[in-house]
Design an enzyme around this catalytic site. Structure first.
Site, PDB file in Angstrom:
ATOM      1  N   THR A  70       0.852  -1.203   0.000  1.00  0.00           N
ATOM      2  CA  THR A  70       0.000   0.000   0.000  1.00  0.00           C
ATOM      3  C   THR A  70       0.874   1.235   0.000  1.00  0.00           C
ATOM      4  O   THR A  70       2.012   1.197   0.498  1.00  0.00           O
ATOM      5  CB  THR A  70      -0.873   0.102   1.267  1.00  0.00           C
ATOM      6  N   ASP A  71       0.340   2.326  -0.524  1.00  0.00           N
ATOM      7  CA  ASP A  71       0.995   3.606  -0.269  1.00  0.00           C
ATOM      8  C   ASP A  71       0.942   3.804   1.244  1.00  0.00           C
ATOM      9  O   ASP A  71       0.125   3.190   1.938  1.00  0.00           O
ATOM     10  CB  ASP A  71       0.288   4.752  -1.024  1.00  0.00           C
ATOM     11  N   TRP A  72       1.796   4.695   1.743  1.00  0.00           N
ATOM     12  CA  TRP A  72       1.965   4.824   3.196  1.00  0.00           C
ATOM     13  C   TRP A  72       0.663   5.321   3.857  1.00  0.00           C
ATOM     14  O   TRP A  72       0.296   6.479   3.734  1.00  0.00           O
ATOM     15  CB  TRP A  72       3.143   5.749   3.508  1.00  0.00           C
TER      16      TRP A  72
END
Ligand code: BGC
Length: 783
Positions: free
Chosen positions: A231-233
């Site tokens: 996932t993106d952060w």
């Protein structure tokens, strides 16, 4: 470690250990397991330089990182149209990862430039999926050839920064597949990135991080992606749904919260343990693959010089009324604070701490060319300073040629927020106009990450688009200005005259929680060419110090061949482009689409024969759930830009006969689709707009601040954020990014990423904010 060993290892892991492998151990590390000798590996940004932070780290560039070479950003790399060069940039980045012990570099970004105001366009390649996809593939192949992984991001339809963490991108299937997904499909198939990073936003009503169709059906099954989805952060929504959808790793750490949720879900039968096993297996495969790296040393100065070489190829000469190249004997005025304080990279997670920086001023000095310098404007403000202007005018008057360095300052564009207009700062324009009154030999050099409008262009003799050219930008600039290097960059995006001119502007950035891509495929040149509108500078455009002629087109079903001749007096490189049209198509299509290109280097008088394949797969359109080739005649066009087609031929291909559909056909410059028209294109019910209340775990702290408890929460968060900066001065761009995060980050991500509020307390607080005091209190007091 081979696959069998990994299977054995997996069998030895407890349920809790497996759950812990579904998220990071720290902000930048994947999970390790000493008991079974699973090492701890690091991932870090990317994409145009290594940004290894010490300490706990953050993803917006607050904490300074280790020095690393800052290369030109993606917009510049794409302007080279040179896949070999981009591959080499990848190799260089990988060597720097070796020395920093980084196993995966978080890039490249392959999002399509739907709108020039997207604050992160500097980090993306192009408005065209073939160019963007090929650039991303070369970058990935370069990095991975040295045993370092990449993260192809942000998957997908994340084409704006405004509300990026909560917005639902509503886009019709055909556009999604032909434009936005295509830019990812190409690098996945050509380069197998070790990881693909899913974006924060929703796509057609479902979070990217739990979009089973996109992550499993398309990415894994159709395209054959073998790596991980990370996932993106802070982009993970429901962890269990994410796993079921095909998202292997939540980054950064959720500090154990989601490990517990995974364990509970397996025990309760909500999550099949086989799904968990196959995710963890992919994670282990990546960890052990990263151990096979054979590290190489690198030399900082050599990388600086390579960054210089790359930057010379990224620059695009937009205008030249016989003033460039300069001669060293000329009296030159160098004006603009950018000459001493250059704008050479973007802000946010890609911020690099350069090993060295050579400014334009220093580069002129290095050449021993005497110049007269004036600051002209102050980079910290847009306000005109008359004293600085007067001083610059005096210098301009006393010299033959003025090199005027202007563009966008840092606070204009960054990750985290979008630009609000296309103008450069007023003090830059005022300076240009004042200089023009005393000296008309003005060469403007622009530093910016995305197009700007140029109502002032008639007051210049030349405009050189430098984009954000990295730490050696000063050297590269003088190389090009003096003609040591003949400029060969061409635009990978359209420069509009103004914002009102193209249809994506109708819905940018859209509503807070929903953006409708009503323009369909009419993005960038696909619109300008179809509607017969002349932009300021078209896609594929760029000048050279020499000229080229195109002749002898030959078209067959499989390929086109033609000749390019250097008809000028100096050597140079040309980027020949292949566009294909189907003017009698039964369905709507952009007038023409890029299907190939080749960069060729030619000495004066030299002719070269260019061959480009016609790939049937690339001519297919997405129809009723699959890519299909339409039967009939296709026009093959070869040219120097999308608006400069020089050769034309035809090819007849056998495919399916399509039934007529008039939707979005034959558009004009008045194309402004209504909601009703968009619904015809979209074909399904539009996803509902999520109401602000009742509050949920995905509400933002800003939304919650409408009620008393939310207000207290927001103040607390603000205080914590300010503390992160310590006593140091906070750059404006960072402040803007922090504000955007506060407004847009869902409460769930804040809770999971930061120490402080346990998940049960957070969920209880939401109940209280929704007026269910007792229920909330119950959750808060649990355990
Ligand atoms: C950005 C990503 C980046 C990550 C880690 C996010 O905010 O969108 O591009 O890789 O942070 O820094």
């Amino acid at each position: 470690m081979n696959k069998l060993d990994i299977d054995k290892l997996l069998k030895k892991m407890t349920l809790e250990e497996k759950a812990s492998f579904c998220s990071g151990e720290t902000f930048w590390h994947l999970q390790s397991l000493e008991r079974l000798n699973v090492p701890n590996i690091m991932v870090t940004d990317g994409p145009h330089g290594v940004r290894k932070q010490g300490g706990d780290g953050d993803h917006i560039g607050i904490e300074v990182s280790n020095p690393a070479t800052c290369f030109p950003t993606a917009v510049g790399l794409a302007s080279t149209w040179n896949e070999d060069l981009v591959y080499k940039v990848g190799e260089h980045l990988a060597l720097e990862c070796h020395s920093d012990d980084v196993s995966v570099l978080l890039g490249p970004g392959a999002n399509i430039k739907r709108h020039p105001l997207c604050g992160r366009n500097f980090e993306y390649f192009s408005e065209d999926p073939i160019l963007s996809g090929n650039m991303a593939a070369s970058f990935i192949n370069g990095v991975q050839s040295k045993g370092v992984g990449t993260s192809l991001k942000h998957f997908v339809a994340n084409n704006q920064e405004s509300n990026r963490m909560i917005v639902d991108t509503v886009v019709d299937d055909r556009t999604l597949h032909e434009l936005y997904l295509k830019s990812f499909e190409i690098p996945v198939k050509k380069a197998q990135p070790w990881t693909v990073m899913c974006s924060y936003n929703k796509i057609n009503g479902i979070y990217a991080s739990e979009h089973k169709y996109l992550l499993t059906d398309v990415l894994k099954n159709n395209w054959g992606h073998k790596g991980l989805v990370v996932t993106d952060w802070g982009a993970c929504n429901d962890r269990v749904e994410g796993l079921i959808a095909g998202q292997e790793i939540e980054m950064p750490t959720s500090r154990g919260m989601n490990d517990a949720n995974i364990v509970d879900a397996v025990r309760a039968g909500r999550l099949d343990e086989a799904i968990l096993d196959s995710s963890v297996k992919r994670v282990l495969e990546l960890i052990f693959k990263s151990q096979q790296v054979s590290k190489e040393d690198f030399n900082e100065e050599e990388h600086h010089q390579f960054a210089r070489k790359v930057a010379t190829e990224t620059m695009v000469l937009l205008k030249n009324d016989c003033i460039l190249p300069l001669k060293e004997s000329q009296q030159i005025a160098l004006i603009g604070e950018f000459a001493k304080t250059p704008r050479y990279q973007g802000s946010g997670s890609s911020l690099v701490n350069p090993t060295k920086l050579t400014t334009a001023f220093e580069a002129f000095e290095e050449r021993q060319v005497s110049i007269a310098y004036a600051k002209g404007y102050d980079i910290s403000t847009e306000k005109t300073d008359q004293l600085l202007i007067d001083e610059a005018v005096k210098v301009a008057k006393e010299n033959e040629v003025v090199i005027l360095m202007i563009g966008l300052t840092e606070s204009f564009e960054s990750e985290g927020f979008d630009r609000t207009h296309l103008r450069i700062p007023q003090n830059h324009v005022d300076l240009l106009e004042a200089i023009y009154n005393v000296n008309q030999n003005i060469v403007v050099t622009l530093s910016n990450g995305s197009p700007v409008e140029m109502p002032w262009i008639d007051k210049t003799k030349a405009v050189l688009e430098q984009y954000l050219a990295g730490q050696a930008s000063g050297l590269a600039l003088t190389d090009v200005l003096f003609g040591d290097v003949n400029p060969s960059g061409k635009l990978a995006e359209t420069f509009p005259n103004h914002l009102e001119e193209f249809p994506a502007n109708q819905n940018f950035p859209g509503e807070r929680r929903q953006v409708l891509y009503t323009e369909g495929l009419y993005v960038g040149y696909r619109y300008y060419d179809s509607a017969d509108v002349a932009p300021l500078f078209p896609f594929g455009y760029g000048l050279s110090y020499t000229t080229f002629a195109y002749t002898n087109l030959y078209v067959s079903k499989k390929k086109v061949t033609f000749e390019v001749k250097n008809t000028g007096a100096v050597a140079g490189a040309e980027i020949a482009q292949l566009y294909i049209s189907k003017e009698d198509s039964a369905i709507y299509r952009p007038l023409q689409e890029l299907k190939g290109y080749k960069k060729v280097f030619l000495n004066p008088g030299e002719t070269i024969s260019v061959e480009l394949p016609i790939v049937e797969e690339d001519l297919k359109v997405y129809k009723d759930g699959e890519f299909v080739l339409e039967d009939g005649t296709y026009t093959v066009k070869v040219g120097a830009s999308s608006k400069d087609i020089l050769l034309e031929g035809e090819v007849v291909l056998e495919g399916e006969i399509f039934s007529q559909d008039e939707t979005y056909k034959n558009i004009t410059n008045e194309f402004a689709p209504s909601l009703e028209e968009f619904k015809t294109l979209y074909k399904k019910e539009l996803p509902a707009l999520v109401p602000m209340k009742p509050f949920t775990f995905t509400s933002t702290v800003d939304e919650m601040s409408q009620v008393w408890l939310g207000k207290i929460l927001k103040n607390r968060v603000l205080k914590e954020m300010t503390k992160m900066f310590g006593d140091g001065e906070v750059p404006e761009s960072m402040m803007l990014m922090m504000n955007a995060m506060l407004n847009e980050m869902p409460f769930r991500s804040m809770v999971r990423m930061n120490e402080g509020i346990p998940e049960n307390v957070a969920l209880g607080m939401i109940d209280v904010m929704n007026g269910h005091f007792l229920k909330g209190l119950g959750k808060i007091l649990k355990k």
